[in-house]
Write a protein that holds these residues in place. Structure first.
Motif, PDB file in Angstrom:
ATOM      1  N   TYR A 151      50.493   7.469   2.360  1.00 53.36           N
ATOM      2  CA  TYR A 151      49.529   8.585   2.367  1.00 53.36           C
ATOM      3  C   TYR A 151      48.928   8.725   3.762  1.00 53.36           C
ATOM      4  N   GLU A 152      48.285   9.902   3.979  1.00 56.23           N
ATOM      5  CA  GLU A 152      47.674  10.199   5.273  1.00 56.23           C
ATOM      6  C   GLU A 152      46.440  11.063   5.059  1.00 56.23           C
ATOM      7  N   LEU A 153      45.319  10.659   5.659  1.00 56.10           N
ATOM      8  CA  LEU A 153      44.059  11.400   5.578  1.00 56.10           C
ATOM      9  C   LEU A 153      43.667  11.833   6.986  1.00 56.10           C
ATOM     10  N   GLN A 154      43.494  13.158   7.187  1.00 56.61           N
ATOM     11  CA  GLN A 154      43.123  13.687   8.492  1.00 56.61           C
ATOM     12  C   GLN A 154      41.853  14.526   8.359  1.00 56.61           C
ATOM     13  N   CYS A 155      40.806  14.089   9.057  1.00 55.78           N
ATOM     14  CA  CYS A 155      39.524  14.826   9.001  1.00 55.78           C
ATOM     15  C   CYS A 155      38.854  14.706  10.357  1.00 55.78           C
ATOM     16  N   PRO A 156      38.538  15.843  11.035  1.00 52.72           N
ATOM     17  CA  PRO A 156      37.816  15.764  12.310  1.00 52.72           C
ATOM     18  C   PRO A 156      36.493  15.024  12.140  1.00 52.72           C
ATOM     19  N   LYS A 157      36.119  14.294  13.161  1.00 47.93           N
ATOM     20  CA  LYS A 157      34.921  13.466  13.102  1.00 47.93           C
ATOM     21  C   LYS A 157      33.679  14.299  12.804  1.00 47.93           C
ATOM     22  N   GLU A 158      33.622  15.545  13.370  1.00 48.76           N
ATOM     23  CA  GLU A 158      32.412  16.355  13.206  1.00 48.76           C
ATOM     24  C   GLU A 158      32.255  16.912  11.794  1.00 48.76           C
ATOM     25  N   LEU A 159      33.332  16.822  10.958  1.00 48.22           N
ATOM     26  CA  LEU A 159      33.254  17.342   9.587  1.00 48.22           C
ATOM     27  C   LEU A 159      32.921  16.273   8.560  1.00 48.22           C
ATOM     28  N   GLU A 160      32.906  14.992   8.964  1.00 43.67           N
ATOM     29  CA  GLU A 160      32.723  13.918   7.985  1.00 43.67           C
ATOM     30  C   GLU A 160      31.357  13.989   7.304  1.00 43.67           C
ATOM     31  N   GLY A 161      30.338  14.513   7.992  1.00 47.38           N
ATOM     32  CA  GLY A 161      29.000  14.566   7.405  1.00 47.38           C
ATOM     33  C   GLY A 161      28.747  15.790   6.548  1.00 47.38           C
ATOM     34  N   ARG A 162      29.746  16.699   6.393  1.00 42.25           N
ATOM     35  CA  ARG A 162      29.561  17.903   5.599  1.00 42.25           C
ATOM     36  C   ARG A 162      29.432  17.548   4.110  1.00 42.25           C
ATOM     37  N   ILE A 163      28.510  18.235   3.425  1.00 39.58           N
ATOM     38  CA  ILE A 163      28.262  17.969   2.006  1.00 39.58           C
ATOM     39  C   ILE A 163      29.279  18.725   1.162  1.00 39.58           C
ATOM     40  N   VAL A 164      29.876  18.015   0.182  1.00 37.06           N
ATOM     41  CA  VAL A 164      30.842  18.620  -0.735  1.00 37.06           C
ATOM     42  C   VAL A 164      30.552  18.145  -2.150  1.00 37.06           C
TER      43      VAL A 164
ATOM     44  N   HIS B 163      55.196  10.698  -0.376  1.00 37.86           N
ATOM     45  CA  HIS B 163      54.138  10.847   0.630  1.00 37.86           C
ATOM     46  C   HIS B 163      53.174  11.959   0.211  1.00 37.86           C
ATOM     47  N   ILE B 164      51.917  11.715   0.445  1.00 42.12           N
ATOM     48  CA  ILE B 164      50.877  12.724   0.202  1.00 42.12           C
ATOM     49  C   ILE B 164      49.923  12.712   1.385  1.00 42.12           C
ATOM     50  N   SER B 165      49.464  13.911   1.792  1.00 43.26           N
ATOM     51  CA  SER B 165      48.542  14.015   2.931  1.00 43.26           C
ATOM     52  C   SER B 165      47.387  14.948   2.571  1.00 43.26           C
ATOM     53  N   ILE B 166      46.226  14.626   3.177  1.00 42.58           N
ATOM     54  CA  ILE B 166      45.031  15.466   3.018  1.00 42.58           C
ATOM     55  C   ILE B 166      44.566  15.849   4.421  1.00 42.58           C
ATOM     56  N   LEU B 167      44.484  17.165   4.666  1.00 39.32           N
ATOM     57  CA  LEU B 167      44.097  17.686   5.971  1.00 39.32           C
ATOM     58  C   LEU B 167      42.867  18.572   5.799  1.00 39.32           C
ATOM     59  N   LEU B 168      41.805  18.305   6.563  1.00 37.12           N
ATOM     60  CA  LEU B 168      40.564  19.090   6.529  1.00 37.12           C
ATOM     61  C   LEU B 168      40.477  19.986   7.769  1.00 37.12           C
ATOM     62  N   ILE B 169      40.211  21.281   7.537  1.00 35.86           N
ATOM     63  CA  ILE B 169      40.127  22.268   8.618  1.00 35.86           C
ATOM     64  C   ILE B 169      38.871  23.122   8.401  1.00 35.86           C
ATOM     65  N   GLN B 170      38.166  23.448   9.489  1.00 36.81           N
ATOM     66  CA  GLN B 170      37.022  24.360   9.405  1.00 36.81           C
ATOM     67  C   GLN B 170      37.460  25.765   9.789  1.00 36.81           C
ATOM     68  N   GLU B 171      37.170  26.759   8.925  1.00 34.08           N
ATOM     69  CA  GLU B 171      37.512  28.164   9.178  1.00 34.08           C
ATOM     70  C   GLU B 171      36.283  29.024   8.947  1.00 34.08           C
ATOM     71  N   GLY B 172      35.521  29.268   9.996  1.00 33.70           N
ATOM     72  CA  GLY B 172      34.329  30.120   9.853  1.00 33.70           C
ATOM     73  C   GLY B 172      33.312  29.475   8.927  1.00 33.70           C
TER      74      GLY B 172
ATOM     75  N   PHE C  44      36.031  25.053   0.309  1.00 33.84           N
ATOM     76  CA  PHE C  44      34.628  24.674   0.146  1.00 33.84           C
ATOM     77  C   PHE C  44      33.752  25.574   1.024  1.00 33.84           C
ATOM     78  N   PRO C  45      32.496  25.767   0.639  1.00 38.12           N
ATOM     79  CA  PRO C  45      31.568  26.401   1.584  1.00 38.12           C
ATOM     80  C   PRO C  45      31.123  25.378   2.627  1.00 38.12           C
ATOM     81  N   ASP C  46      30.906  25.841   3.865  1.00 36.67           N
ATOM     82  CA  ASP C  46      30.408  24.953   4.913  1.00 36.67           C
ATOM     83  C   ASP C  46      28.887  24.896   4.792  1.00 36.67           C
ATOM     84  N   LEU C  47      28.410  23.851   4.054  1.00 34.34           N
ATOM     85  CA  LEU C  47      26.978  23.732   3.775  1.00 34.34           C
ATOM     86  C   LEU C  47      26.238  22.955   4.843  1.00 34.34           C
ATOM     87  N   GLY C  48      26.961  22.492   5.856  1.00 35.78           N
ATOM     88  CA  GLY C  48      26.317  21.657   6.851  1.00 35.78           C
ATOM     89  C   GLY C  48      26.048  20.279   6.286  1.00 35.78           C
TER      90      GLY C  48
END
Length: 607
Positions: free
Chosen positions: A478-491, A516-525, A596-600
């Motif tokens: 497996y593979e987990l990809q998440c930018p460091k600045e998004l880790e604190g976002r509330i979900v 294989h399974i992967s999780i990719l986090l992306i911010q879009e607006g 998800f909504p970007d709730l900060g």
């Protein structure tokens, strides 16, 4: 007896009818008086307006003739300003045409720069002005006419005094004046007998200042109509243009062409606009240099006709106003009745459940205040309904909590079953590691944090995937990809784990070594997009369509509880643009996209 009965029936106890009668009498007297005064003022204004139109029309015609006069004078000034052109023109006027042609050829071959040809110069002037019918150059020395017509043709005509009156006509003509074309000249050049006027200019030798000829330009008199513009259809009477001798150069009536104007002497004595001469109102302008006079003559009876129609119109309007003054009070009372019926119809709409209905009556009288009170009452009612609706939103949050409570045991049973099967199949030492991962995973759900962040959700997914990585060893990754600045976002809690669980239970192929399974986090607006991709079995098209329908219609009973719970929670809390998007190809794998909504880092839910 009958009037007494009608009085008792309609007027005695009827205040509105008394008001109507009194108002009608006052209105009728006022309207008649006002109409008479209006007729007197408007009739005088109509006469003054028509005289102003006559003046504007005369000015337009005068400007046209002045423009043509100035264009001829400018033509000769252009000749005098050009030394070569002046020399060529003087030679043409003082020598036979054949000598001029030789003279031009000699100068062409002897000089490096070709000089301006007088013949071509005057041809160009005729082409430039579409109003010119013919341009004539008269040589006094050679008694020769050079004619340029509007068809771009040039002609040389002999006018010997022994055989023609043209030399006399040219000699007697007043230099620089605007006049009618001389009949001998016109016959000599064989031009059609149509309304025209001519402008004459002398041609002098620039060196000796001796007169060597004349230039005549014949203009089409019918073109004068175009100069009137918008006044062409509005002027009255007759517009004529007179030469200094009283000849008619232009006539809107067409009666005086080729004649002397019969009232020329009387017109010449008139000094002011609006002066009456021979029963006509006169407006005139005289051009001192060109010697022409533009004249407007309107018969008094024709001028009076401009306000006769006005009198009939005022009488008609007066009668209509009287009728209107009588009918209006009745309609005014009917308007009150109509507004009252409108309020009744509005209350019926509200009774039938239309709480968005409003009375569009913004007047400040009693009926308007009643309408405003009804509208205010509905506004308060809608506010109350809004408060009830918010209570329903709280109920939705309760339902979401219930959904989460259903998810937890569902996950627990599946996980314990995996560990049990692992323990039965072999007594491996890595069972302790799996149990450790499971205990940490349970702890994150049993003791929830105040804020559940994306980092917490990915850690829960990692612990869950670690269990199966140990279980299948080298056959699963497996593979987990998440930018460091998004880790604190509330979900939302458990918003990704059920997707991974579906892959483990239904998509993974234990017989293959490249699962294989992967999780990719992306911010879009304003969105956070989580893309979960695997290379498992995929979903058959029929089954995929059923799952998509289940997501779009959550009220219908369908399988895949985990996906439905995530999709419904996101849509209930954040709106219809959030949720799950499902894509799969049978035999190739599945991609699940979660919006998800970007709730900060501080969650704020807008309902």
């Amino acid at each position: 007896m009958l009037p007494a009965r009608m009085y008792r029936k309609y007027f005695k106890n009827n205040l509105f009818m008394k008001i109507i009668l009194l108002f009608s009498l006052i209105a009728v007297v006022t309207i008649i008086t006002f109409s008479y005064l209006m007729f007197m003022l408007m009739s005088q204004a109509a006469v003054q307006r028509q005289l102003e139109i006559q003046k504007r029309t005369v000015e337009s015609v005068n400007n046209y003739f002045q423009q043509k006069y100035e264009s001829v004078q400018t033509m000769m000034r252009d000749v005098y300003r050009d030394g070569d052109l002046t020399a060529n023109t003087s030679y043409l006027m003082e020598h036979p045409y054949e000598d001029y042609v030789k003279y031009r050829l000699d100068r062409y071959f002897s000089e490096s720069n070709s000089t301006t040809d007088s013949i071509q110069f005057f041809k160009n002037k005729v082409e430039d002005d579409p109003d010119i019918r013919s341009l004539l150059l008269y040589s006094a020395a050679e008694q020769q006419l050079y004619v340029f017509n509007d068809h771009n043709q040039f002609e040389s005509i002999s006018t010997n005094a022994a055989h023609s009156f043209v030399p006399d006509a040219m000699y007697l003509g007043e230099e620089g004046s605007v006049s009618i074309p001389n009949i001998w000249v016109r016959n000599s050049i064989s031009i059609a007998d149509t309304p025209m006027f001519s402008v004459r200019s002398p041609i002098n030798n620039k060196l000796s200042l001796r007169n060597i000829g004349q230039m005549l330009v014949f203009f089409d008199a019918d073109k004068v109509w175009e100069s009137m513009g918008n006044y062409k259809d509005d002027f009255k009477g007759t517009i004529v243009v007179l030469s200094a001798e009283g000849d008619v150069l232009f006539d809107t009536s067409g009666k005086f062409y080729g004649k002397k104007y019969p009232y020329h002497e009387q017109i010449a004595s008139a000094y002011t606009d609006g002066e009456e001469v021979e029963g006509m109102m006169i407006t005139k302008l005289t051009h001192s240099q060109g010697g022409f006079t533009v004249l407007s003559a309107v018969p008094k009876e024709e001028l009076a006709a401009t306000y006769q129609g006005l009198r009939n119109m005022i009488i008609t309007v007066c009668l209509i106003c009287i009728l209107f003054a009588i009918i209006t009070p009745s309609l005014f009372i009917s308007n009150f009745a109509k507004r009252t019926h409108g309020i009744i119809r509005f209350t019926r709409k509200v009774k039938n459940g239309d709480l968005n209905a409003r009375i569009t009556d913004y007047r400040e009288d009693e009926l308007g205040q009643i309408s405003k009170s009804f509208n205010d009452m509905l506004d308060e009612l809608n506010l109350y309904i809004d408060r009830v609706f918010k209570a329903e939103i709280k109920q939705k949050h309760t339902e979401i909590t219930a959904l989460e409570a259903r998810v937890n045991p569902h996950f627990l049973y599946n996980t314990l079953e995996v560990i049990r099967m692992r323990a039965i199949s072999q007594g491996a030492s890595d069972v302790g590691e799996m149990i450790y991962s499971l205990s940490v995973l349970f702890k994150s759900y049993v003791y929830p944090k105040p804020k559940h962040t994306l980092k917490d959700e990915l850690e829960a997914c990692r612990l869950y995937l670690e269990l199966f990585r140990i279980r299948y060893k080298d056959r699963f990754s497996y593979e987990l990809q998440c930018p460091k600045e998004l880790e604190g976002r509330i979900v939302l809690k458990m918003s990704l784990q059920p997707i991974i669980e579906n892959y483990i239970l239904h998509g993974m192929r234990p017989d293959r070594s490249d699962n294989h399974i992967s999780i990719l986090l992306i911010q879009e607006g304003a969105f956070l997009r989580a893309v979960v991709t695997d290379n498992g079995r995929g979903i058959m098209p029929e089954r995929l369509e059923q799952l998509k329908n289940g997501l779009q219609n959550p009220e219908e009973q369908s399988e895949s509880f985990g996906l439905r719970s995530i999709h419904e929670r996101l849509r209930l809390l954040y709106g219809g643009e959030h949720g799950i998007q499902l894509d799969s190809e049978w035999g190739l794998g599945t991609t699940v996209t979660v919006y998800f909504p970007d709730l900060g880092e501080d969650e704020v839910i807008h309902v």
